[in-house]
Scaffold this motif. Structure first.
Motif, PDB file in Angstrom:
ATOM      1  N   ASN A 248     -10.400 -10.728  18.979  1.00 15.53           N
ATOM      2  CA  ASN A 248     -10.998  -9.543  18.359  1.00 15.53           C
ATOM      3  C   ASN A 248      -9.932  -8.514  18.000  1.00 15.53           C
ATOM      4  N   MET A 249      -8.900  -8.382  18.838  1.00 22.23           N
ATOM      5  CA  MET A 249      -7.801  -7.480  18.509  1.00 22.23           C
ATOM      6  C   MET A 249      -7.102  -7.912  17.226  1.00 22.23           C
ATOM      7  N   VAL A 250      -6.835  -9.217  17.103  1.00 16.33           N
ATOM      8  CA  VAL A 250      -6.169  -9.725  15.904  1.00 16.33           C
ATOM      9  C   VAL A 250      -7.036  -9.486  14.670  1.00 16.33           C
ATOM     10  N   THR A 251      -8.335  -9.778  14.788  1.00 12.49           N
ATOM     11  CA  THR A 251      -9.228  -9.588  13.649  1.00 12.49           C
ATOM     12  C   THR A 251      -9.326  -8.120  13.261  1.00 12.49           C
ATOM     13  N   ALA A 252      -9.475  -7.233  14.264  1.00  6.71           N
ATOM     14  CA  ALA A 252      -9.570  -5.801  13.963  1.00  6.71           C
ATOM     15  C   ALA A 252      -8.281  -5.285  13.326  1.00  6.71           C
ATOM     16  N   SER A 253      -7.130  -5.751  13.802  1.00  7.01           N
ATOM     17  CA  SER A 253      -5.856  -5.329  13.227  1.00  7.01           C
ATOM     18  C   SER A 253      -5.713  -5.829  11.792  1.00  7.01           C
ATOM     19  N   ALA A 254      -6.099  -7.092  11.571  1.00  9.27           N
ATOM     20  CA  ALA A 254      -6.029  -7.641  10.212  1.00  9.27           C
ATOM     21  C   ALA A 254      -6.999  -6.921   9.278  1.00  9.27           C
ATOM     22  N   LEU A 255      -8.156  -6.534   9.806  1.00 10.90           N
ATOM     23  CA  LEU A 255      -9.141  -5.829   8.981  1.00 10.90           C
ATOM     24  C   LEU A 255      -8.660  -4.426   8.624  1.00 10.90           C
ATOM     25  N   MET A 256      -8.025  -3.737   9.577  1.00 12.02           N
ATOM     26  CA  MET A 256      -7.470  -2.417   9.266  1.00 12.02           C
ATOM     27  C   MET A 256      -6.367  -2.521   8.221  1.00 12.02           C
ATOM     28  N   ALA A 257      -5.519  -3.550   8.367  1.00 17.33           N
ATOM     29  CA  ALA A 257      -4.469  -3.755   7.364  1.00 17.33           C
ATOM     30  C   ALA A 257      -5.063  -4.052   5.996  1.00 17.33           C
ATOM     31  N   THR A 258      -6.182  -4.779   5.962  1.00 18.86           N
ATOM     32  CA  THR A 258      -6.790  -5.158   4.682  1.00 18.86           C
ATOM     33  C   THR A 258      -7.527  -3.993   4.043  1.00 18.86           C
ATOM     34  N   LEU A 259      -8.305  -3.260   4.826  1.00 20.53           N
ATOM     35  CA  LEU A 259      -9.151  -2.209   4.266  1.00 20.53           C
ATOM     36  C   LEU A 259      -8.373  -0.950   3.905  1.00 20.53           C
ATOM     37  N   PHE A 260      -7.326  -0.635   4.661  1.00 21.39           N
ATOM     38  CA  PHE A 260      -6.673   0.656   4.484  1.00 21.39           C
ATOM     39  C   PHE A 260      -5.188   0.570   4.124  1.00 21.39           C
ATOM     40  N   PHE A 261      -4.545  -0.577   4.339  1.00 18.78           N
ATOM     41  CA  PHE A 261      -3.109  -0.679   4.089  1.00 18.78           C
ATOM     42  C   PHE A 261      -2.772  -1.772   3.084  1.00 18.78           C
ATOM     43  N   GLY A 262      -3.706  -2.097   2.205  1.00 24.44           N
ATOM     44  CA  GLY A 262      -3.414  -3.005   1.106  1.00 24.44           C
ATOM     45  C   GLY A 262      -3.374  -4.470   1.438  1.00 24.44           C
ATOM     46  N   GLY A 263      -3.721  -4.855   2.678  1.00 25.49           N
ATOM     47  CA  GLY A 263      -3.712  -6.268   3.028  1.00 25.49           C
ATOM     48  C   GLY A 263      -2.336  -6.882   2.849  1.00 25.49           C
ATOM     49  N   TRP A 264      -2.255  -7.962   2.063  1.00 29.01           N
ATOM     50  CA  TRP A 264      -0.971  -8.633   1.854  1.00 29.01           C
ATOM     51  C   TRP A 264      -0.136  -7.989   0.755  1.00 29.01           C
ATOM     52  N   ASP A 265      -0.563  -6.865   0.223  1.00 31.00           N
ATOM     53  CA  ASP A 265       0.177  -6.192  -0.845  1.00 31.00           C
ATOM     54  C   ASP A 265       1.545  -5.720  -0.345  1.00 31.00           C
ATOM     55  N   ILE A 266       2.589  -6.048  -1.103  1.00 26.37           N
ATOM     56  CA  ILE A 266       3.941  -5.590  -0.772  1.00 26.37           C
ATOM     57  C   ILE A 266       4.113  -4.172  -1.310  1.00 26.37           C
ATOM     58  N   PRO A 267       4.450  -3.205  -0.465  1.00 24.11           N
ATOM     59  CA  PRO A 267       4.524  -1.812  -0.925  1.00 24.11           C
ATOM     60  C   PRO A 267       5.689  -1.575  -1.879  1.00 24.11           C
ATOM     61  N   PHE A 268       5.521  -0.537  -2.717  1.00 28.42           N
ATOM     62  CA  PHE A 268       6.554  -0.026  -3.632  1.00 28.42           C
ATOM     63  C   PHE A 268       6.943  -1.027  -4.721  1.00 28.42           C
ATOM     64  N   THR A 269       6.095  -1.987  -5.001  1.00 30.15           N
ATOM     65  CA  THR A 269       6.372  -2.928  -6.082  1.00 30.15           C
ATOM     66  C   THR A 269       5.067  -3.559  -6.557  1.00 30.15           C
TER      67      THR A 269
END
Length: 387
Positions: A248-269
């Motif tokens: 559940n920790m892994v899923t919640a962390s992956a969900l936060m990264a996806t919903l609010f931090f662009g998921g697999w998006d590489i920043p600044f490009t």
């Protein structure tokens, strides 16, 4: 159809094997990080740098004796760990973890099941895990275990509402509940953590409560309930509750990264979301996604070994008296702002709109902190002494 079935089977095997191995290594990481924070070594004898410690722990749990309380409800007692363990793994199935992989048979989306209702699927499946915890507490025929199960059910119901409401703001901006579309929207206009800062904070706090992690681990509360709902469990059934918690920790962390931090998006490009797909793009986006998820997992561990546990009345008051009304007010304000910018001014979700929403969130965040603080921190110790 054959290509779809074969690729799906390969993704299922690879993803869930990676999760199980990652959960095992996460237990080692937690113990080593805890030791580092407390200025000691932690596990370091089994294998190089203690890397084989999770394997030793797993072997120990396989070989330990299975105990069954004489007055327990046998079948419910046995099935409860599986009922808690299974939803924890299923929820990861709809989270995209990399850019599509090009093959000679066509593009392979890097998600086990790219459902059009992906986010709703996560909310629905993750809420089933509480049934395993409640049934474990009830079937044990132990007062401490029953209290842990009741606490878990009340806590998860309370914070699921705030978590679900905080993500409505994401759906307002994305206009879609498919997680791949949520990522695509953030690639166009910027990560939602900028334009929906307050929603992210509410989601993060609710995720801590949903995964029963400190400072919200009241269902286990060793000082009060021995071990809570799994007091009577041993061997692998006991381990399954821990695997469920870390999954559940892994899923919640992956969900936060996806919903609010662009998921697999590489920043600044925009290299990763433009042009033709390539294996290099898939690998680099996978690395970026793992880094973002790992950062949240480290934050989980950091908070556990830093903050004390809440009292139960404080936990419930935070969920019902603070997070829920604050989220309702926040949603009303943000829906109005988005409606005005999009409907009246004709703005699409791009950088100017993201920065405008970010400024509105900053104002709301300052107001929320000032209102909740009420002179405890912002005004300083001098004001408290005078009062």
């Amino acid at each position: 159809m054959t290509f779809f079935l074969v690729s799906s089977i390969i993704k299922i095997v690879v993803v869930f094997t990676a999760i199980m191995v990652g959960v095992a290594l996460l237990t080692l990481a937690e113990r080593r990080i805890c030791a580092w924070m407390q200025d000691r070594l932690g596990p370091n004898r089994v294998g190089p740098q203690g890397l084989l410690q999770p394997a030793a722990d797993g072997l120990k749990n396989f070989l330990k004796e299975e105990t069954y309380p004489a007055q327990a409800d046998f079948w419910t007692f046995v099935l409860a760990p599986a009922l808690s363990f299974t939803p924890a793994l299923l929820t990861f199935a709809v989270i995209p973890f990399a850019a599509p992989l090009p093959t000679q048979w066509g593009l392979v989306p890097m998600v086990v099941a790219d459902l059009p209702v992906g986010f709703l699927y996560i909310l629905a499946i993750s809420s089933l895990g509480v049934y395993g915890i409640v049934l474990a507490g009830w079937s044990s025929n132990n007062k401490y275990a029953l209290l842990g199960g009741l606490r878990a059910s009340a806590q998860m119901i309370s914070y699921e509402i705030a978590m679900g409401m905080s993500t409505v703001a994401v759906l307002l901006l994305a206009g879609n509940v498919t997680l791949s579309q949520v990522i695509a929207q953030q690639q166009q206009g910027g990560w939602f953590v900028i334009s929906l800062t307050l929603a992210f904070l509410v989601f993060f706090i609710s995720a801590l409560a949903e995964t029963n992690r400190l400072p919200f681990d009241l269902p286990e509360a060793e000082g009060e309930l021995i071990a809570g709902y799994h007091t009577e469990y041993s061997a692998m059934k006991f381990s399954m509750f821990y695997i469920a918690e870390y999954s559940n920790m892994v899923t919640a962390s992956a969900l936060m990264a996806t919903l609010f931090f662009g998921g697999w998006d590489i920043p600044f490009t925009h290299w990763d979301d433009t042009g033709d797909p390539s294996v290099l793009k898939t690998l680099l986006t996978l690395v970026v996604f793992c880094i973002k998820t790992g950062a949240f997992l480290f934050t989980y561990i950091w908070i556990r070994w830093t903050l004390p546990r809440f009292r139960y009345d404080q936990l419930m008051a935070l969920g019902w008296k603070v997070l829920l009304p604050s989220t309702l007010v926040y949603l009303t304000i943000m829906a109005t702002v988005i409606w005005y910018l999009h409907g009246h001014l004709g703005w699409a979700y791009d950088r100017p709109m993201a920065l405008t929403l970010g400024a509105a969130n900053l104002v709301l965040l300052v107001a929320a902190v000032w209102g909740l603080d009420r002179g405890r921190i912002v005004s300083g110790s001098v004001a408290r002494r005078a009062a």
